[in-house]
Enzyme design. Structure first.
Site, mmCIF file in Angstrom:
data_model
loop_
_atom_site.group_PDB
_atom_site.id
_atom_site.type_symbol
_atom_site.label_atom_id
_atom_site.label_comp_id
_atom_site.label_asym_id
_atom_site.label_seq_id
_atom_site.Cartn_x
_atom_site.Cartn_y
_atom_site.Cartn_z
ATOM 1 C CB ALA A 189 -0.923 0.074 1.092
ATOM 2 C CG ASP A 190 3.471 2.538 3.278
ATOM 3 O OD1 ASP A 190 2.853 3.605 3.343
ATOM 4 O OD2 ASP A 190 3.787 1.867 4.326
ATOM 5 C CG LEU A 191 6.339 -0.625 -1.695
ATOM 6 C CD1 LEU A 191 6.565 -1.957 -1.819
ATOM 7 C CD2 LEU A 191 7.559 0.494 -1.630
#
Length: 412
Positions: A189-191
């Protein structure tokens, strides 16, 4: 775009003077952890000069995220931080200090891009609201990343990757069964938020070339995961079916997944009827067997298909089986561990490993950027690879602080 003057004494290749399509872009990076730093690393990989602003003393949160840590006591580095901060310079600023805020504003005056992932309202309380910054520098492109969006009923909610994976539905699709939800093994999700953010920045810079004005780009961990629901999203919005975790087999294509053989497992992907018939011919199976002649039939009878394929593979070890699958033209592969991936000649051949000199660790190898560039078909360099190759190691805390201050003091 304004071409930034390199800071005297700064590390060669630390995001400027290194070539690349973004070599005339200056990025001020106020983000920390992963989504924002991943976005700015992507920009730095393509030649942008990225100045990472960190809190004095501790720096980016990920400097303390370990184990593993590497290096000598007193100069240990978290490998987590090293994964998201190549091709950057580091300066420490206390944004609650008037003098440091003034220095940040001087950076903003010269910047093309500013990236932040503070919770909604934090920058305003520091006297650094986005509206104030863009009025000060109308050409500034701002990337702002949050957990669940900047507005809406839960707009101020803090976002962490695993929570976002769950809330955005990804964990419900991942695992051996609906009773076994699993997170993806990387902070996806961050990436993804970082990748979408970098994509938005490039679009905004392109528009600025026409209009002369920057704009604010917003994304979130929630938006990024929903943005990659792909067929699982339309499966619900159009067909009214709720996708569920079902292990290592595709919900819409069969056979497509992980299948056991005598000494392990291999993966196959039969994405067309032609491949199904080729597979059957290669292993003496009847492609028109009752109930298995078409992909919709096979997808509906997935357990039967798995049993059939694994009954054939039971007489094969993995390596000769992969050779056989290649011979008959069936897409297949093994499941590699990460050490096998990084030792694979194909990985290095694609530029996916870069060797850099770190200020305290010395020579280290990092996973590299996933893009390659080649000159077009005309001119003396036709077909020549132009991918940036002189990458810089992630900086130690405040490594470039003095040089950046000297550059600002000497700037016109």
């Amino acid at each position: 775009m304004t071409t930034p003057t390199p800071a005297p004494g700064s590390t060669p290749g630390a995001g400027h003077g290194s070539g690349g399509p973004l070599q005339d872009v200056l990025v001020v990076d106020l983000s920390r952890a992963l989504a924002g730093p991943h976005a700015t690393m992507m920009l730095g990989d393509q030649g942008a000069r990225v100045i990472k602003v960190e809190a004095p003393g501790s720096g980016d949160d990920t400097r303390g995220w370990g184990p593993p840590f590497v290096g000598e006591p007193g100069s240990r580095e978290a490998t987590y931080f090293l994964s998201a901060n190549r091709n950057k310079e580091s300066i420490t600023l206390d944004l609650k200090d008037e003098g440091d805020r003034d220095l940040l504003l001087r950076l903003v005056d010269r910047a093309d891009v500013l990236v932040e992932n503070f919770r909604t309202g934090v920058l305003e309380r520091l006297g650094l609201g986005i509206d104030d910054l863009t009025r000060r520098n109308p050409r500034l492109v701002v990337l702002s990343i949050t957990g669940f969006g900047h507005d809406g009923p839960e707009g101020g909610r803090a976002g962490y990757d695993q929570i976002a994976q769950g809330e955005a539905g990804l964990m419900s699709l991942t695992g051996s069964s609906p009773a076994d939800p699993q997170r993806v093994g990387t902070p996806i999700a961050d990436l993804l938020a970082g990748m979408y953010g970098a994509y938005g920045v490039l679009a905004a810079l392109h528009e600025r070339a026409r209009t002369g004005r920057g704009q604010v780009v917003r994304t979130s961990l929630l938006a990024a995961v929903v943005g990659v629901h792909a067929f699982q999203g339309t499966r619900w919005t159009v067909a009214g079916e709720v996708g569920r975790a079902q292990g290592n087999h595709h919900p819409s294509i069969s056979p497509y997944g992980l299948f056991r053989c005598r000494d392990g497992a291999v993966q196959i992907a039969l994405g067309s009827e032609g491949l199904w018939r080729r597979f059957c011919a290669g292993f003496d199976l009847d492609p028109d067997a009752d109930g298995l002649a078409t992909n919709p039939e096979r997808a509906a009878a997935r357990e039967r298909v798995v049993e059939l394929v694994e009954s054939v593979f039971a007489d094969w070890d993995a390596e000769p089986l992969l050779v056989r699958l290649a011979e008959i033209g069936v897409p297949a592969g093994k499941v590699r561990s990460l050490d096998e991936v990084y030792e694979w000649d194909q990985t290095r051949s694609q530029g996916l490993l870069v060797d850099v000199e770190h200020a305290s660790l010395g020579p280290i190898t990092l996973p590299g950027p996933p893009l390659r560039f080649f000159a077009g078909s005309e001119g003396e360099d036709a077909g020549t690879e132009t991918t940036r190759c002189d990458h810089a190691a992630p900086p130690v805390l405040d490594q470039h602080g003095d040089a950046i201050r000297a550059w600002l003091d000497g700037a016109p």
